[in-house]
Design an enzyme around this catalytic site. Structure first.
Site, short mmCIF file in Angstrom:
data_model
loop_
_atom_site.label_atom_id
_atom_site.label_comp_id
_atom_site.label_asym_id
_atom_site.label_seq_id
_atom_site.Cartn_x
_atom_site.Cartn_y
_atom_site.Cartn_z
N HIS A 123 -4.50 -7.78 -0.18
CA HIS A 123 -3.76 -6.51 0.12
C HIS A 123 -3.02 -6.25 1.42
CE1 HIS A 123 -3.38 -2.34 -0.69
NE2 HIS A 123 -3.96 -2.00 0.47
N ASP B 44 0.90 -1.12 0.06
CA ASP B 44 0.13 -0.14 0.11
C ASP B 44 0.91 1.07 0.01
OD1 ASP B 44 -1.98 2.21 1.46
OD2 ASP B 44 -3.09 0.65 0.20
N TYR C 98 -3.10 11.26 1.08
CA TYR C 98 -3.56 11.40 0.00
C TYR C 98 -3.82 12.61 -0.67
CZ TYR C 98 -5.23 6.41 0.59
OH TYR C 98 -5.33 5.12 0.71
#
Length: 438
Positions: free
Chosen positions: A413, A225, A355
């Site tokens: 993930h 990630d 982000y």
């Protein structure tokens, strides 16, 4: 304990929050924690770069408040479909929230973390929290592992023993690692940046400083990630002492594929079967499941008000990340451990800003992550439940010094969390050629 005035500044509140969470005094540190520092570090004079022991002690009032907020939640009406296409399904989620309010025990995770050597050190003006688990095998290879979003150091807890104590898990003493597991700035027990600029490149420089501060002259790095672009940035910067990296969400997507995805298709011609499967998986992900990235990449502060005020809202936001079924691969307590950590540290907003710092940029695009600039060795493991299965053809285009590529049959993930033994075995194999000759 003093009460905070209603006029107390945010900086003082944040400082006192960290004080409440940490018993940062040497007298509280056990032998195991002290053993994770070198003698020179134990004797270090007080300064900005001192490494301080850390212990978690969440006041009971905060846990009581959490339970009250969950039980007082105002629920939306039920979804109008019989699947997860509209998001987290009400009935199943309400049951999980009931369990969180009445049966979940935070103190188990707190005790588990406090049994590990935890520390805090200030780097570039921000307190960095980290676990430093040294192997009993002195020739162990130092390894720094970086989590992602909506993960935390909780992701890596299950790999600590397999990596530091390989002989108890089917490995050899020569497979051992000394582990450093930091919380990214704005996440968990690390401090919250007060200014902008904390992107993967800056985190990478902080990690290099952390490894230097710990006395490691050579080491390797791993990440999935957000840990993937952080580790990749370390490799691109050729951080002093870094031998190579392993990533499990690689940035292999070629520019022409990225353009097709951005334009809504169609897929480029002449893709192989594996490449077309990867394209289709990414197309589905970007169209249906990446709204969270768009929101946090543009309005982290706006979504932050809801996430900071409502534990149920925070839980739904995180719970929906794995297509609304995180318990398919993780236990219910695993998921709630992570969510509760976000809640108690009030880091949903500060974590979301990562982000914004990258303008919502995807971590899988080779051009975005400047993979062509990486000359250090790169190792990749592809897990079947990942956002997409990176084809080896794309990986070899993206990374010019790819020393290891393997596709395994289990895991997704959160691979270290979901399949810790398999994940540990992959790291042993991936870094085998980078270990100093004995």
């Amino acid at each position: 304990m003093k009460r905070l005035s209603t006029h107390t500044s945010p900086e003082v509140i944040d400082r006192d929050r960290r004080w409440l969470l940490s018993a940062a005094v040497w007298s509280t540190v056990g032998i195991g924690a002290a053993a994770s520092l070198l003698p020179s570090q134990l004797m270090a004079a007080p300064s900005a770069d001192v490494i301080r022991p850390f212990r978690i002690n969440i006041p009971e009032e905060q846990l009581i408040d959490l339970r009250k907020r969950i039980l007082a939640a105002r629920w939306p009406d039920q979804e109008t479909v019989n699947d997860r296409s509209q998001g987290v399904q009400l009935a199943k989620f309400q049951e999980t929230m009931r369990y969180w309010a009445t049966d979940y025990d935070w103190r188990k995770l707190e005790a588990r973390l406090n049994a590990l050597p935890q520390f805090i050190t200030e780097i570039d003006g921000v307190d960095i929290h980290f676990i430093h688990a040294r192997s009993r095998h002195e020739d162990a290879l130092p390894l720094i592992v970086t989590h992602g979003w909506p993960g935390s150091i909780v992701e890596q807890l299950k790999i600590i023993d397999p990596l530091t104590n390989p002989t108890a898990h089917g490995g050899k003493a020569s497979d051992a690692f000394h582990l450093v597991i930091p919380s990214m700035p704005g996440y968990g027990f690390s401090g919250k940046p007060k200014g902008t600029g904390w992107n993967p490149d800056r985190i990478a420089r902080a990690w290099a400083e952390l490894m230097k501060r710990l006395g490691y002259s050579s080491y390797v790095a791993q990440g999935g990630d957000w840990g993937s672009p952080v580790s990749s940035a370390m490799a691109r910067q050729a951080s002093a002492g870094l031998l190579g990296i392993h990533i499990n969400l690689p940035a292999t997507v070629p520019p022409e594929v990225a353009m097709a995805l951005a334009g809504g298709g169609p897929a480029p011609a002449a893709l192989s079967e594996k490449e077309r499967a990867a394209f289709d998986a990414l197309d589905t992900f970007f169209r249906k499941y990446r709204a969270y990235g768009a929101i946090m990449g543009t309005r982290p502060q706006t979504i932050g008000y809801a996430l900071a005020d409502s534990p149920v809202g925070l839980a739904a936001w995180i719970y929906d990340y794995n297509n609304g079924e995180p318990e398919r691969l993780l236990g219910r307590d695993d998921v709630l451990d992570d969510i509760t950590l976000y809640w108690l540290t009030n880091t949903a907003t500060s974590a979301a800003r990562l982000y914004w710092e990258t303008a919502g940029q995807s971590v899988v695009l080779s051009a975005a992550q400047k993979t062509a600039d990486i000359s250090l060795p790169v190792a990749i493991t592809v897990f079947p439940g990942e956002v997409y299965r990176a084809p080896e053809t794309w990986a070899r285009r993206a990374y010019r010094n790819l020393i290891y590529f393997n596709e395994v049959d289990k895991g997704g993930h959160f691979a270290a969390w979901e399949q810790p033994e398999l994940f540990a075995a992959e790291l042993r194999a991936a870094f085998k050629s980078l270990r100093p000759a004995r």
